[in-house]
Design a protein around this motif. Sequence first.
Motif, mmCIF file in Angstrom:
data_model
loop_
_atom_site.group_PDB
_atom_site.id
_atom_site.type_symbol
_atom_site.label_atom_id
_atom_site.label_comp_id
_atom_site.label_asym_id
_atom_site.label_seq_id
_atom_site.Cartn_x
_atom_site.Cartn_y
_atom_site.Cartn_z
ATOM 1 N N SER A 202 16.075 4.895 10.302
ATOM 2 C CA SER A 202 14.707 5.412 10.240
ATOM 3 C C SER A 202 13.729 4.264 10.008
ATOM 4 N N THR A 203 12.823 4.101 10.934
ATOM 5 C CA THR A 203 11.792 3.082 10.735
ATOM 6 C C THR A 203 10.795 3.506 9.664
ATOM 7 N N ASP A 204 10.700 4.819 9.414
ATOM 8 C CA ASP A 204 9.779 5.291 8.388
ATOM 9 C C ASP A 204 10.176 4.769 7.014
ATOM 10 N N ARG A 205 11.467 4.626 6.779
ATOM 11 C CA ARG A 205 11.933 4.187 5.468
ATOM 12 C C ARG A 205 11.540 2.754 5.172
ATOM 13 N N GLU A 206 11.660 1.876 6.158
ATOM 14 C CA GLU A 206 11.305 0.485 5.899
ATOM 15 C C GLU A 206 9.810 0.322 5.718
ATOM 16 N N VAL A 207 9.014 1.094 6.451
ATOM 17 C CA VAL A 207 7.560 1.058 6.265
ATOM 18 C C VAL A 207 7.202 1.579 4.873
ATOM 19 N N ALA A 208 7.818 2.700 4.480
ATOM 20 C CA ALA A 208 7.553 3.273 3.162
ATOM 21 C C ALA A 208 7.975 2.319 2.051
ATOM 22 N N LEU A 209 9.111 1.650 2.235
ATOM 23 C CA LEU A 209 9.594 0.719 1.218
ATOM 24 C C LEU A 209 8.640 -0.460 1.053
ATOM 25 N N MET A 210 8.092 -0.966 2.155
ATOM 26 C CA MET A 210 7.124 -2.060 2.054
ATOM 27 C C MET A 210 5.886 -1.626 1.275
#
Length: 525
Positions: free
Chosen positions: A231-239
């Motif tokens: 999920s690309t959403d997870r890496e964006v959210a983590l940043m």
Amino acid sequence: MAVLETIPTQLPLQVSSSFLDTSTIIALAVFFALLCACIIIGHLLEEKRWANESITALLLGLCAGLVVLLLSKFQSSRLLLFDEDLFFLYLLPPIIFNAGFQVKKKQFFKNFTIILLFGVLGTVISFCLISLAVGAILSATDSVCTLQVLSQDETPFLYSVVFGEGVVNDATSIVLFNAVQSLDLSDIDAITALKLLGTFLYLFFTSTALGIVVGLMSAYIIKSLYFGRHSTDREVALMMLMAYLSYMLAELLNLSGILTIFFCGIVMSHYTWHNITQSSRITTKHAFATISFIAETFIFLYVGMDALDIDKWKSSNSGAGTSIAVSSTLFALVLIGRAAFVFPLANIRNCLQTSDSTKIDFPRQFIMWWAGLMRGAVTIALSYSKFAESKKVSTQDSALMITSTIIVVLFSTLVFGSITKPLIQAVMLRNAKPATSDATDIPSLEDIRLLFIENGDDQSEQERDEETSGVPKRSSLRLLMSHPTTTVHYFWRKFDDKFMRPVFGGRGFVPFVPGSPSGQAHETS
């Protein structure tokens, strides 16, 4: 930053339509409509040299405040009740983080010595001249508003220096403000001054280190776990969450959250951003910029509306003459305080430069002084924090200082912000010279590397270990003395490529995502 006056303190167990109070909906609708109007008007005035989003938002805020004041028959112009603590916790972090994330790192660190000289030492000089507590408030230059009137293409040196100074200036002002809050102004001696200096240095370096550490942690976690596989959403959210976490940790440890999140943004753009997938890179870049833009516009809208808060003016119990006199005095101190460090420090630096092309000429010094006179949201927030609930200052005097500070912010942003672009055209671009940062006699990294090779300083580690002398060669020292910034950059690049990027990723790292072109190539290899 906004606490709605009409929201009840206890929530009912069952939500009903009556919970959504009409005044709350009206207030939010007005602010959203004004935000939309700012975007539209800003687009239409894009080519106008005197206009920018901050000025547009201020003028719209003033107009909206006047309309509300007329509709309420001069009883109140306040739609929302603001708290400076919520300003520092919710609206300021995305603005400062985006400033660090989007900064041109090469240009920023190329002029880092000038930035530190102006942003730290300059702020301290201004701080001492204006006076202690008030100095910390009025030393906060509005970096975002300043950069909206400077062009990175036309004036690259001024852009990077004023931008960097503004961010470091904001952080330095808040650090000094927090330090002075616990200082007994009635008994100041050399020991007290040394303690203040020690507190400032401790906050400055620990806040910077915390931002770097959190940024490196985010880079290592995303590089190691490959969030983009699922999920690309997870890496964006983590940043986003780790960036905000760095600010919260700094505030929890009584450090400077601004410095922390600014350097966290720099580290994330250098390492973490390159470790995420291509789609996430586009998403984060635009998302951070959009959130910052909305927060900044919202702040200036409020500043415009709050300037016409009739309750605050009544509390000051001062006539127009008194308010104008106090505001003029404060602004005169701002003018003198900035001139007291811009021109002397620039000329001291010029004396240390051997080449005329690397010196800061008077037109650039004047623009640096002029563009840095604008005061913004940090000044407003510090003023509220100092005077709104002060027990040492009477209510009338506190209200007078707040209203006077608002007048200074409005005047400096509207007048200086609208004149700066035409002034640059008149003062600088008519007699254009090679930019200081683009001087031809400053060697590039490739030139420095060739010089090291010619002098035998670019040997391998094994060859260096075979040499008995562990002292750097004279040629290296000569280059460090003659071109310190470029030489340090050269050594940093070597250290970064050899030790940092293999661990934390960065430019050149390609995340493995099944189904992507890189993933298909990996599977067929």
